[in-house]
Design a protein around this motif. Structure first.
Motif, mmCIF file in Angstrom:
data_model
loop_
_atom_site.group_PDB
_atom_site.id
_atom_site.type_symbol
_atom_site.label_atom_id
_atom_site.label_comp_id
_atom_site.label_asym_id
_atom_site.label_seq_id
_atom_site.Cartn_x
_atom_site.Cartn_y
_atom_site.Cartn_z
ATOM 1 N N ALA A 108 0.832 -1.210 0.000
ATOM 2 C CA ALA A 108 0.000 0.000 0.000
ATOM 3 C C ALA A 108 0.863 1.255 0.000
ATOM 4 C CB ALA A 108 -0.930 -0.020 1.209
ATOM 5 N N GLU A 109 1.966 1.239 0.754
ATOM 6 C CA GLU A 109 2.852 2.404 0.787
ATOM 7 C C GLU A 109 3.465 2.660 -0.586
ATOM 8 O OE1 GLU A 109 6.868 4.075 3.075
ATOM 9 O OE2 GLU A 109 6.164 2.035 3.453
ATOM 10 N N ALA A 110 3.920 1.596 -1.239
ATOM 11 C CA ALA A 110 4.538 1.755 -2.556
ATOM 12 C C ALA A 110 3.533 2.294 -3.572
ATOM 13 C CB ALA A 110 5.110 0.423 -3.031
ATOM 14 N N VAL A 111 2.316 1.756 -3.548
ATOM 15 C CA VAL A 111 1.277 2.240 -4.468
ATOM 16 C C VAL A 111 0.980 3.704 -4.185
ATOM 17 C CG1 VAL A 111 -1.158 2.004 -5.108
ATOM 18 C CG2 VAL A 111 0.270 -0.037 -4.851
ATOM 19 N N GLY A 112 0.965 4.071 -2.905
ATOM 20 C CA GLY A 112 0.745 5.466 -2.538
ATOM 21 C C GLY A 112 1.823 6.397 -3.056
ATOM 22 N N PRO B 278 4.719 0.890 -9.292
ATOM 23 C CA PRO B 278 4.272 -0.474 -9.503
ATOM 24 C C PRO B 278 4.999 -1.415 -8.538
ATOM 25 C CG PRO B 278 4.844 0.578 -11.586
ATOM 26 C CD PRO B 278 5.348 1.471 -10.497
ATOM 27 N N VAL B 279 4.324 -2.509 -8.169
ATOM 28 C CA VAL B 279 4.849 -3.415 -7.155
ATOM 29 C C VAL B 279 4.836 -4.849 -7.663
ATOM 30 C CG1 VAL B 279 4.589 -4.276 -4.788
ATOM 31 C CG2 VAL B 279 3.945 -1.921 -5.333
ATOM 32 N N VAL C 239 -0.192 -3.664 -9.160
ATOM 33 C CA VAL C 239 0.444 -4.645 -8.276
ATOM 34 C C VAL C 239 0.396 -6.025 -8.915
ATOM 35 C CG1 VAL C 239 0.452 -5.711 -5.990
ATOM 36 C CG2 VAL C 239 -0.250 -3.313 -6.242
ATOM 37 N N GLN C 240 1.549 -6.659 -8.992
ATOM 38 C CA GLN C 240 1.676 -8.042 -9.436
ATOM 39 C C GLN C 240 2.232 -8.872 -8.276
ATOM 40 O OE1 GLN C 240 0.647 -8.915 -12.671
ATOM 41 N NE2 GLN C 240 -0.050 -6.782 -12.613
ATOM 42 N N VAL C 241 2.037 -10.181 -8.346
ATOM 43 C CA VAL C 241 2.487 -11.081 -7.282
ATOM 44 C C VAL C 241 3.583 -11.990 -7.828
ATOM 45 C CG1 VAL C 241 1.790 -12.931 -5.710
ATOM 46 C CG2 VAL C 241 0.292 -10.968 -6.076
ATOM 47 N N ALA C 242 4.622 -12.185 -7.031
ATOM 48 C CA ALA C 242 5.796 -12.954 -7.466
ATOM 49 C C ALA C 242 5.565 -14.455 -7.315
ATOM 50 C CB ALA C 242 7.026 -12.521 -6.667
ATOM 51 N N GLU C 243 4.535 -14.945 -8.007
ATOM 52 C CA GLU C 243 4.229 -16.381 -8.004
ATOM 53 C C GLU C 243 4.977 -17.030 -9.157
ATOM 54 O OE1 GLU C 243 3.713 -19.760 -7.365
ATOM 55 O OE2 GLU C 243 2.553 -18.631 -5.890
#
Length: 346
Positions: free
Chosen positions: A73-77, A81-82, A108-112
């Motif tokens: 949330a902090e990075a998006v704020g 991009p995350v 936001v993407q997830v490192a799956e």
């Protein structure tokens, strides 16, 4: 050159940094750490300082699951991009709070990474080729929770659908000879918990989850992956199918690995084939990366391309959230002994 910064510098963050050094178009430019210490990249005490000093194009969060949602949330704020390590939050309340905080269209993407590992990528390609017909059941006994859910959903080819979940646990002694640091020197078996769950997604599609504590690294337990289809079955690296009427065939997935015997090209994965069909070709041949590193490199390259507007999203937040929803349902079903309905959120 696409630049990224790390939040955290533990085991997974160090892996991202190490792999990035093999990628010509991606560069790690800094890390946010709580305690100052020598690092191979500039260190910053907080994310805002890192953004000002390193000017990354995206950040990779690799922090404990209890802290992950807040960092995302902090990075998006901050407008970044995350790529968030798994899982994006520890529990359902955290998942809901994260989605409410960043919104459904957050960058936001997830490192799956599991479906990007060469063996799994090759199996996925074989299943998607239609060789075993429409997949109806996936059984995974190799990795834990959300990773296994990603494999089950990906190989079934289903999206974020709900599931009826049943689960049981048993405890039995097991020797644990290896961990992240290598050989443990353990000589006595210790209690290990096995969780077995079934997930009914409806429409004749189901999953079976079988995981024992430490199985990801405990080589005294086989990794098993089975995909059942309407016209055949994939069992680890072998497929049974009907290539012609009244004709049964068993065909193996074969990995071409250089460096054996008098092959002096160096030890490396080159391809995985099914007969003469190339199911997977290592895009990083020559860098001597292991399977997890190949998957991590693929993920970083895909994230960088997406940030540049040159590729699709590698693994959207909503998918990572749903993997965790299913994983939490398995744990709840095992805790309570009752059937649990896992419902998509967000």
């Amino acid at each position: 050159m696409t630049r990224f910064a790390l939040v955290g510098f533990g085991f997974r963050a160090a892996a991202f940094h190490r792999v990035a050094q093999a990628l010509p178009g991606v560069r790690c430019v800094g890390a946010v750490v709580r305690s100052p210490r020598p690092l191979p990249v500039p260190a910053y005490g907080d994310l805002a300082a890192c953004v000002r000093g390193a000017q990354p194009d995206f950040v990779v969060t690799a922090v404990p699951r209890t802290a992950n949602a807040g960092v995302i949330a902090e990075a998006v704020g901050l407008g970044l991009p995350v790529l968030a390590e798994t899982p994006p939050a520890a529990d359902e309340a955290g998942l809901r709070a994260l989605l409410a905080s960043v919104g459904p269209s957050a960058p936001v993407q997830v490192a799956e990474q599991y479906l990007l590992m060469p063996s799994h990528a090759a199996r996925l390609a074989a299943v998607r080729s239609g060789l075993i017909g429409a997949p109806t059941q996936v059984q995974v006994s190799s990795t834990q929770q959300y990773h296994a859910m990603s494999l089950i959903r990906g190989l079934l080819g289903i999206g974020r659908v709900g599931a009826a979940v049943r689960a049981v646990r048993t405890v039995a002694p097991l020797l644990d000879p290896l961990d992240r640091s290598g050989w443990t020197g353990a000589t006595r078996p210790e209690p290990a918990t096995t969780t077995i769950a079934t997930l009914d997604f409806g429409g004749g599609r189901s999953g079976l989850y079988d995981f024992t504590t430490g199985q990801t690294r405990n080589l005294l337990r086989f990794r098993r992956l089975l995909v059942r289809g309407t016209h055949g079955e994939l069992n680890d690296d072998e497929i049974v199918h009907l290539p012609a009427p009244e004709t049964l065939a068993r065909t193996r997935l074969v990995r071409r690995q250089s460096g054996h015997d008098l092959d002096l090209n160096g030890f490396d994965t080159e391809t995985i084939l099914l007969g003469d069909r190339v199911l997977h070709r290592n895009p990083y041949a020559g860098h001597r990366l292991n399977d997890d590193e190949i998957a991590t490199a693929t993920l970083l390259d895909a994230m960088a391309a997406w940030v540049r507007g040159e590729g699709p999203p590698p693994y959207p937040l909503a998918d990572g959230v749903h993997d965790q929803v299913l994983a939490l349902a398995v744990e709840e079903a095992a805790d309570t002994g009752r059937e649990v309905t896992a419902t998509p959120i967000g």
